[in-house]
Every structure is written in structure tokens, then in C-alpha cells.
Design an enzyme around this catalytic site. Structure first.
Site, PDB file in Angstrom:
ATOM      1  N   ASP A   1       0.818  -1.211   0.000  1.00 46.76           N
ATOM      2  CA  ASP A   1       0.000   0.000   0.000  1.00 46.76           C
ATOM      3  C   ASP A   1       0.853   1.263   0.000  1.00 46.76           C
ATOM      4  O   ASP A   1       0.474   2.276  -0.591  1.00 46.76           O
ATOM      5  CB  ASP A   1      -0.930   0.000   1.218  1.00 46.76           C
ATOM      6  CG  ASP A   1      -2.126  -0.925   1.018  1.00 46.76           C
ATOM      7  OD1 ASP A   1      -2.337  -1.388  -0.118  1.00 46.76           O
ATOM      8  OD2 ASP A   1      -2.841  -1.183   2.001  1.00 46.76           O
ATOM      9  N   GLY A   2       2.016   1.228   0.658  1.00 44.86           N
ATOM     10  CA  GLY A   2       2.890   2.398   0.666  1.00 44.86           C
ATOM     11  C   GLY A   2       3.350   2.771  -0.730  1.00 44.86           C
ATOM     12  O   GLY A   2       3.411   3.954  -1.085  1.00 44.86           O
TER      13      GLY A   2
ATOM     14  N   THR B   1      -9.735   3.181   6.110  1.00 43.92           N
ATOM     15  CA  THR B   1      -9.435   1.780   6.383  1.00 43.92           C
ATOM     16  C   THR B   1      -7.983   1.584   6.802  1.00 43.92           C
ATOM     17  O   THR B   1      -7.502   0.446   6.860  1.00 43.92           O
ATOM     18  CB  THR B   1      -9.723   0.913   5.144  1.00 43.92           C
ATOM     19  OG1 THR B   1      -9.056   1.474   4.007  1.00 43.92           O
ATOM     20  CG2 THR B   1     -11.216   0.847   4.872  1.00 43.92           C
ATOM     21  N   ALA B   2      -7.280   2.669   7.105  1.00 46.47           N
ATOM     22  CA  ALA B   2      -5.879   2.591   7.506  1.00 46.47           C
ATOM     23  C   ALA B   2      -5.751   2.954   8.991  1.00 46.47           C
ATOM     24  O   ALA B   2      -6.448   2.394   9.833  1.00 46.47           O
ATOM     25  CB  ALA B   2      -5.040   3.505   6.611  1.00 46.47           C
ATOM     26  N   TYR B   3      -4.881   3.900   9.306  1.00 48.73           N
ATOM     27  CA  TYR B   3      -4.616   4.262  10.701  1.00 48.73           C
ATOM     28  C   TYR B   3      -5.885   4.721  11.409  1.00 48.73           C
ATOM     29  O   TYR B   3      -6.124   4.401  12.581  1.00 48.73           O
ATOM     30  CB  TYR B   3      -3.545   5.348  10.730  1.00 48.73           C
ATOM     31  CG  TYR B   3      -2.896   5.595  12.072  1.00 48.73           C
ATOM     32  CD1 TYR B   3      -3.192   4.828  13.183  1.00 48.73           C
ATOM     33  CD2 TYR B   3      -1.951   6.612  12.210  1.00 48.73           C
ATOM     34  CE1 TYR B   3      -2.577   5.066  14.401  1.00 48.73           C
ATOM     35  CE2 TYR B   3      -1.333   6.855  13.421  1.00 48.73           C
ATOM     36  CZ  TYR B   3      -1.647   6.080  14.517  1.00 48.73           C
ATOM     37  OH  TYR B   3      -1.040   6.316  15.719  1.00 48.73           O
ATOM     38  N   ALA B   4      -6.736   5.466  10.716  1.00 51.85           N
ATOM     39  CA  ALA B   4      -7.964   5.972  11.334  1.00 51.85           C
ATOM     40  C   ALA B   4      -8.851   4.832  11.824  1.00 51.85           C
ATOM     41  O   ALA B   4      -9.477   4.928  12.889  1.00 51.85           O
ATOM     42  CB  ALA B   4      -8.728   6.854  10.341  1.00 51.85           C
TER      43      ALA B   4
ATOM     44  N   ASN C   1      -4.024   9.059   2.116  1.00 55.97           N
ATOM     45  CA  ASN C   1      -4.673   8.433   3.271  1.00 55.97           C
ATOM     46  C   ASN C   1      -5.030   9.436   4.355  1.00 55.97           C
ATOM     47  O   ASN C   1      -6.188   9.601   4.704  1.00 55.97           O
ATOM     48  CB  ASN C   1      -3.768   7.359   3.873  1.00 55.97           C
ATOM     49  CG  ASN C   1      -4.085   5.972   3.375  1.00 55.97           C
ATOM     50  OD1 ASN C   1      -5.014   5.783   2.595  1.00 55.97           O
ATOM     51  ND2 ASN C   1      -3.313   4.995   3.822  1.00 55.97           N
TER      52      ASN C   1
ATOM     53  N   ASP D   1      -2.652  12.092  22.073  1.00 55.62           N
ATOM     54  CA  ASP D   1      -1.381  11.694  21.471  1.00 55.62           C
ATOM     55  C   ASP D   1      -1.271  12.159  20.026  1.00 55.62           C
ATOM     56  O   ASP D   1      -0.176  12.205  19.467  1.00 55.62           O
ATOM     57  CB  ASP D   1      -1.220  10.174  21.515  1.00 55.62           C
ATOM     58  CG  ASP D   1      -0.906   9.657  22.909  1.00 55.62           C
ATOM     59  OD1 ASP D   1      -0.607  10.474  23.800  1.00 55.62           O
ATOM     60  OD2 ASP D   1      -0.964   8.427  23.116  1.00 55.62           O
TER      61      ASP D   1
END
Length: 295
Positions: A74-75, A189-192, A148, A178
Site C-alpha cells: 500500500d505504501g 481503512t488505515a490508521y484511522a 490516506n 497523542d
């Protein structure tokens, strides 16, 4: 059916020689079909091998006839999307990473799945991109794109940071946390998602604001129209803080810095197999909404 592609530009995951066998397999497959095939210039420089292919930069590619195939995870796909957003060149992802949520195909599927796409049998969608500016003492010191998310976060210590957020000039909240994620539907669908945010369908005209470990019980993730301008100001921090765009860069922040986020005028153009749908991907790759007792 849409117009068949005339040329293919191969892009590889940077700093990873393990992609070479996959690149050679793609090259051989495409050349056997008499498809004019190029290797992206920076990819060739990074792997130290042109694979016997002519080189082509993103700037030289043609959005009207070319297809970019990005081989990696994905990156790699996110980086390629940032590079091609201004020109609108379509991208197909082939996964050679781990999960590969954004990449539709694996390298083992190309003989079956790639020919229909090259011939014009595919679907495409335009994914919104975020444009972020970092302002310090009324001077813009950094700008960039994120497919993203824009992520404002604390450094390596334990203390939280304090952020004041406004939307279209209206106060939203001041929170100690934080960090804060401002995500596109693609980034939902990633970090969130890992931080407790909802999943948005890819073409929804919305953005997400998701706090990371806020010191409150009531600041829930927030979905807003993607037409708004969001301003996040770093108001307090006992340690270092930083701004990250798709996790590919980290810019140090100072107290009083303001990050201005809005939807970019450009978009990422992704290509998918005709039979694919978003909920199928959610179930297959994230095991979303699995029923108890099912395999």
C-alpha cells in the site's frame, strides 16, 4: 468497456530488491503481449537495473493512453498516487507486500486478471486527496499531499500534545491527545480505522477527524463534508511534535504552528477489475462483518 491502454509504466517498491522477480515476471508477461512497456525512472535508479526496458518519468506519461502498474504494498501505491495525482494517470496496484488493501491483484493473478484490464474491461474511481500546509509565524514552511491521512502527533515521549481545531473559521474543540488524524475515505481503512474511526466508502465526499488516545471520554471520531477547511493549531506540548503525510515524511512542529488541511483540486485515479466491489475487499482482506462460526 472503455478504451484499451496503449502503454504500461511499471513502478516498483523503493529500497526493496525482493520486487525484482515480480518486476521481471510483469515485464515478460507484457512484452509477450506486444504491450509497449516502460520502467519508471526513479524505480530503475533505486533498484540499479532497467530490466532492459526504456525509462519513463511520471511527468512524461500520458493520462489518455497509459496505465501505471505499481508493484509493492500500500505504501508504494500511495506514493505513486501522490506522484500521478496532478496528471490523472490511472494506477493499478499489484500487491507484493503484506495486506495490500489498496492493491487489487497479487503477482500470481496477472495472467488471468490483467489481460481484460489492458483491453479496457475495468472499473475506475477517483479518490480524494488532502492538501496540507504548515504555517509558522505567518510563513508557509511546508506543503504536501496525502492520499490516506494527515497526522499531527507527539514525538517519542509520554506527554500528550494539545491541539485547537477550527473548521471553516468556527471553533470545533481544544483537545489533549497523542495525536489527531484527518483522513480521506481511502484512509478510513488505515490508521484511522485502527484508532476507532468508521469505515467510509471510497467515493464518499467526506473527511474523518480521529483523535489518538484523547484525555476525555466524549470526543468521538467526527465525519465532515470534504468541502471544509480544517485548521489545527499546536497550542501546547512538553516534548517534540510532528506532522506526517501518509507516514512518508515527518516535519517537526513548534508551539503556535498551524496546519491547514483541505481537499486538493486533484485526485488519485485507481483502476479495478470489473467484478470487484469495495465490500468484497473489506470481507476478503479485513474479515469485516464476519459471521460467528464462518471460515
Amino acid at each position: 468497456m472503455t478504451q484499451p491502454f496503449q502503454r504500461v509504466l511499471l513502478v516498483s517498491k523503493y529500497h526493496d530488491p525482493s520486487v525484482l522477480p515480480g518486476l521481471r515476471q510483469l515485464r515478460d508477461f507484457l512484452l509477450a503481449r506486444d504491450m509497449p512497456t516502460f520502467l519508471e525512472s526513479q524505480s530503475a535508479a533505486d533498484i540499479g537495473d532497467s530490466l532492459g526496458l526504456p525509462l519513463l518519468s511520471f511527468a512524461e506519461a500520458d493520462a489518455g493512453s497509459d496505465l501505471v502498474i505499481a508493484l509493492g504494498g500500500d505504501g508504494t501505491l500511495l506514493g505513486t498516487a501522490r506522484q500521478t495525482a496532478q496528471s490523472g494517470i490511472p494506477i493499478l496496484g499489484i500487491n507484493q507486500g503484506r495486506l495490500g488493501f489498496l492493491a487489487d491483484l497479487s503477482i500470481h493473478q496477472i495472467s488471468e486478471a490483467l489481460p481484460p484490464i489492458l483491453e479496457g474491461h475495468y472499473q475506475q474511481d477517483l479518490r480524494s486527496i488532502l492538501h496540507a500546509e504548515l504555517w509558522r509565524s505567518e510563513e508557509r514552511v511546508h506543503t504536501g499531499l496525502a492520499v490516506n491521512e494527515v497526522f499531527i502527533h507527539k514525538g517519542g515521549g509520554e506527554s500528550m500534545i494539545e491541539l485547537q481545531v477550527q473548521m471553516d473559521g468556527r471553533f470545533v474543540y481544544t483537545q489533549r491527545a497523542d495525536g489527531l488524524i484527518i483522513a480521506t475515505p481511502t484512509g478510513s481503512t488505515a490508521y484511522a480505522m485502527s484508532a476507532g474511526g468508521p469505515i467510509l466508502t471510497p467515493t464518499l465526499a467526506a473527511l474523518l477527524l480521529v483523535l489518538i488516545c484523547p484525555h476525555t471520554l466524549t470526543a468521538r471520531p467526527l465525519a465532515v463534508a470534504d468541502s471544509v477547511e480544517i485548521v489545527a493549531r499546536l497550542t501546547a506540548s512538553r516534548q517534540s511534535a510532528a506532522l506526517s503525510l501518509d507516514s512518508h515524511c515527518s516535519v517537526p512542529l513548534e508551539i503556535g504552528d498551524e496546519i491547514v488541511i483541505r481537499r486538493a483540486s486533484c485526485a488519485a485515479r485507481f483502476i479495478h477489475p470489473e467484478e470487484e466491489n469495495f465490500f468484497q475487499i473489506l470481507r476478503g482482506k479485513l474479515h469485516w462483518a464476519d459471521s460467528p462460526g464462518t471460515d
